[in-house]
Design an enzyme around this catalytic site. Structure first.
Site, mmCIF file in Angstrom:
data_model
loop_
_atom_site.group_PDB
_atom_site.id
_atom_site.type_symbol
_atom_site.label_atom_id
_atom_site.label_comp_id
_atom_site.label_asym_id
_atom_site.label_seq_id
_atom_site.Cartn_x
_atom_site.Cartn_y
_atom_site.Cartn_z
ATOM 1 N N LYS A 1 5.146 -1.498 7.792
ATOM 2 C CA LYS A 1 5.105 -0.136 7.245
ATOM 3 C C LYS A 1 6.366 0.603 7.671
ATOM 4 O O LYS A 1 6.679 0.670 8.869
ATOM 5 C CB LYS A 1 3.847 0.547 7.791
ATOM 6 C CG LYS A 1 3.336 1.712 6.994
ATOM 7 C CD LYS A 1 1.970 2.112 7.555
ATOM 8 C CE LYS A 1 1.433 3.344 6.915
ATOM 9 N NZ LYS A 1 0.272 3.858 7.663
HETATM 10 O O1 G3P Z 1 -2.471 6.566 6.114
HETATM 11 C C1 G3P Z 1 -1.888 7.807 6.401
HETATM 12 C C2 G3P Z 1 -2.895 8.708 6.969
HETATM 13 O O2 G3P Z 1 -3.291 8.206 8.206
HETATM 14 C C3 G3P Z 1 -2.489 10.111 7.131
HETATM 15 O O3 G3P Z 1 -3.649 10.846 7.108
HETATM 16 O O4 G3P Z 1 -5.121 12.731 7.561
HETATM 17 O O5 G3P Z 1 -3.171 12.244 9.084
HETATM 18 O O6 G3P Z 1 -2.790 13.156 6.797
HETATM 19 P P1 G3P Z 1 -3.680 12.335 7.670
#
Ligand code: G3P
Length: 214
Positions: free
Chosen positions: A83
């Site tokens: 990633k």
């Molecule tokens: O896969 C990306 C994700 O983990 C981000 O999520 O909720 O931190 O914006 P968030």
């Protein structure tokens, strides 16, 4: 739509894998920090549970360091997907790793053109972040629609991995928009199978049956 779990927590991964419908896992530095465990060790543990793609994010931000780290991560298991951030250096690293046969997931994608560029570089996955766009007052779902259109216009094979999903409504709308994959927190995965009318219905069937047959 394929379903990945977005966590580095082993219990959550095991419970989600037990459902029988889990296709992969995504992790990131914030998620691994919550677990307070060596990133490489945890990735090996996850790959022993889930045979589908497991995204392992690089910490490096500069091209040659990303390449080196990406190659190291790829050695952990055959299902590791490296990633990388959707930056200029990340794009170059994506191209180089893809040419070496290493799969990549281009993360932190916030505009359609980033998705087009990483597809041209051979990315296996692109991760548009829906929730974080909503957070700044934009419509995160629009990005999924844009990328779907761009990829369909030109036949790009990169899979759209909808990320930063906060609730089932996001997930439903991703499925309707034709996202290839959604990576979802454990709670949201479990919420997919919840509805009060289902619970009421199960109770009613059971009580009717007991009334008739004891
Ligand atoms: O896969 C990306 C994700 O983990 C981000 O999520 O909720 O931190 O914006 P968030």
């Amino acid at each position: 739509m394929e379903l990945y779990i977005d966590t580095a927590n082993l219990d959550e991964i095991k419970q989600a894998a037990d459902l029988g419908v889990l296709d992969g896992v995504t992790t990131n530095p914030s998620l691994i920090a919550k677990e307070k465990i060596d990133y490489g060790k945890r990735l090996a543990e996850i790959c022993a549970i889930v045979k589908g793609p497991v995204s392992a994010e690089v910490i490096a931000v500069e091209y040659s360091a990303m390449l080196q780290e990406g190659r190291e991560r790829a050695k952990i298991a055959s299902n590791i997907v490296v990633k990388l951030p959707s930056t200029v250096d990340g794009l170059k690293a994506c191209k180089a790793l893809s040419d070496e046969g290493i799969k990549t997931n281009m993360t932190l994608c916030f505009q359609g053109l980033q998705a087009m560029m990483v597809a041209k570089a051979g990315a296996f996955l692109v991760s548009p972040f829906i929730g974080r766009l909503d957070d700044i007052g934009q419509e995160g779902m629009d990005l999924i629609h844009q990328i779907r259109t761009i990829y369909d216009n030109y036949g790009f094979k990169t899979k759209i991995l909808a990320a930063s999903i906060r609730h089932t409504e996001h997930m439903l709308r991703c499925a309707l928009a034709g996202a290839d994959v959604a990576t979802v927190p454990f709670k949201v995965i479990m919420d997919c199978m919840k509805h009060p009318l289902t619970d009421i219905g199960v109770e009613k069937f059971l009580s009717d049956y007991k009334k008739a047959f004891g």
